[in-house]
Design an enzyme around this catalytic site. Structure first.
Site, PDB file in Angstrom:
ATOM      1  N   TYR A 141       2.853  -2.433  -6.164  1.00 43.78           N
ATOM      2  CA  TYR A 141       2.150  -1.273  -6.717  1.00 43.78           C
ATOM      3  C   TYR A 141       0.930  -1.746  -7.491  1.00 43.78           C
ATOM      4  O   TYR A 141       0.832  -2.917  -7.885  1.00 43.78           O
ATOM      5  CB  TYR A 141       3.059  -0.429  -7.623  1.00 43.78           C
ATOM      6  CG  TYR A 141       3.258  -0.982  -9.023  1.00 43.78           C
ATOM      7  CD1 TYR A 141       2.434  -0.564 -10.080  1.00 43.78           C
ATOM      8  CD2 TYR A 141       4.257  -1.906  -9.302  1.00 43.78           C
ATOM      9  CE1 TYR A 141       2.612  -1.063 -11.357  1.00 43.78           C
ATOM     10  CE2 TYR A 141       4.445  -2.398 -10.575  1.00 43.78           C
ATOM     11  CZ  TYR A 141       3.619  -1.984 -11.606  1.00 43.78           C
ATOM     12  OH  TYR A 141       3.793  -2.489 -12.868  1.00 43.78           O
ATOM     13  N   CYS A 142      -0.010  -0.798  -7.702  1.00 47.58           N
ATOM     14  CA  CYS A 142      -1.214  -1.156  -8.456  1.00 47.58           C
ATOM     15  C   CYS A 142      -1.585  -0.017  -9.406  1.00 47.58           C
ATOM     16  O   CYS A 142      -0.791   0.323 -10.280  1.00 47.58           O
ATOM     17  CB  CYS A 142      -2.352  -1.573  -7.531  1.00 47.58           C
ATOM     18  SG  CYS A 142      -2.721  -0.436  -6.165  1.00 47.58           S
ATOM     19  N   ARG A 143      -2.751   0.595  -9.204  1.00 48.42           N
ATOM     20  CA  ARG A 143      -3.260   1.576 -10.179  1.00 48.42           C
ATOM     21  C   ARG A 143      -3.032   3.021  -9.784  1.00 48.42           C
ATOM     22  O   ARG A 143      -3.485   3.923 -10.481  1.00 48.42           O
ATOM     23  CB  ARG A 143      -4.759   1.343 -10.396  1.00 48.42           C
ATOM     24  CG  ARG A 143      -5.078  -0.017 -10.982  1.00 48.42           C
ATOM     25  CD  ARG A 143      -6.552  -0.352 -10.820  1.00 48.42           C
ATOM     26  NE  ARG A 143      -6.857  -1.657 -11.373  1.00 48.42           N
ATOM     27  CZ  ARG A 143      -7.890  -2.409 -10.971  1.00 48.42           C
ATOM     28  NH1 ARG A 143      -8.679  -1.979  -9.987  1.00 48.42           N
ATOM     29  NH2 ARG A 143      -8.119  -3.576 -11.537  1.00 48.42           N
TER      30      ARG A 143
END
Length: 236
Positions: free
Chosen positions: A181-183
């Site tokens: 996952y990221c932003r």
């Protein structure tokens, strides 16, 4: 001279102040700047590099956001550091994004066009992810830059920034699913991570949630270096 205003004057003044926020948010680049600042505080130089704008343009956009009281600054040596003025700004931006995703079909069309190119359109939902992690069938990898991880991250997530992922593949188990996952839904780091992992033989998928999405649903969030799993604390 009296400072009293009539009912019409009151409404015009109040809605006029609300419109200041709308005006500040009327630029795609300023929206991206807020999205980045939802992750952690940043210098002007860092924001310029992330958004691929010149320092001058980045500063101008930030000054507009500061003028509407959405961001604030501190000085760190010769650098100016920007941060959100209040957690309400982050909450508002998330609600604003969700409204746009719900009402504008074009966003979904753009999303599908981009993510389907790398065959990583499929994303795990938060409830399924929690179940898999609890059953030790999956591990969560945070592929954002480390400063964002330290500010706030999904509890028990392993920090491996995208820039380090290729050389740190040996740290990841091959008998478990890797969830990157990221932003949030407009960030491409998790997509790049999944493409790399799948090319190297890992079972990988992505989580579209940002940390703010995760927290808003009541799921556990952690912060700081003490939250880094012991097995990799030496790398932090």
């Amino acid at each position: 001279m009296s400072n009293r205003i009539d009912k019409r004057g009151f409404k015009d003044s109040a809605y006029g102040q609300l419109a200041r926020i709308g005006k500040a948010l009327s630029s795609p680049k300023r929206l991206e700047l807020i999205d980045l600042l939802c992750q952690t505080e940043r210098t002007v130089e860092d924001l310029a590099a992330e958004t691929r704008m010149s320092l001058a343009n980045t500063s101008q956009h930030l000054q507009v956001l500061q003028g509407s009281r959405l961001v604030e600054t501190t000085k760190n040596g010769r650098y100016v550091v920007y941060r959100l003025a209040d957690v309400l700004v982050s909450d508002f931006f998330r609600s604003f994004r969700l409204l746009a995703q719900a009402r504008l079909a074009e966003i979904e069309q753009i999303r599908r066009q981009f993510f389907s190119e790398g065959k990583v359109l499929d994303a795990v939902d938060r409830e399924t992810l929690l179940q898999r992690v609890q059953q030790r069938k999956a591990i969560v990898v945070d592929v954002r830059p480390l400063n964002e991880y330290l500010t706030a991250h999904i509890a028990d997530a392993v920090p491996i920034p995208m820039a380090q992922l290729k050389r740190r593949l040996s740290e990841l188990p091959r008998n478990k699913e890797i969830v990157a996952y990221c932003r949030g839904p407009f960030c491409v780091l998790a997509k790049e991570a999944v493409e790399l992992l799948r090319a190297r033989g890992f079972r990988a998928t992505r989580l579209e949630d940002s940390v703010q999405d995760w927290h808003s649903r009541g799921f556990p969030v952690a912060s700081g270096p003490e939250a880094v799993p012991k097995s990799i604390q030496r790398r932090v």
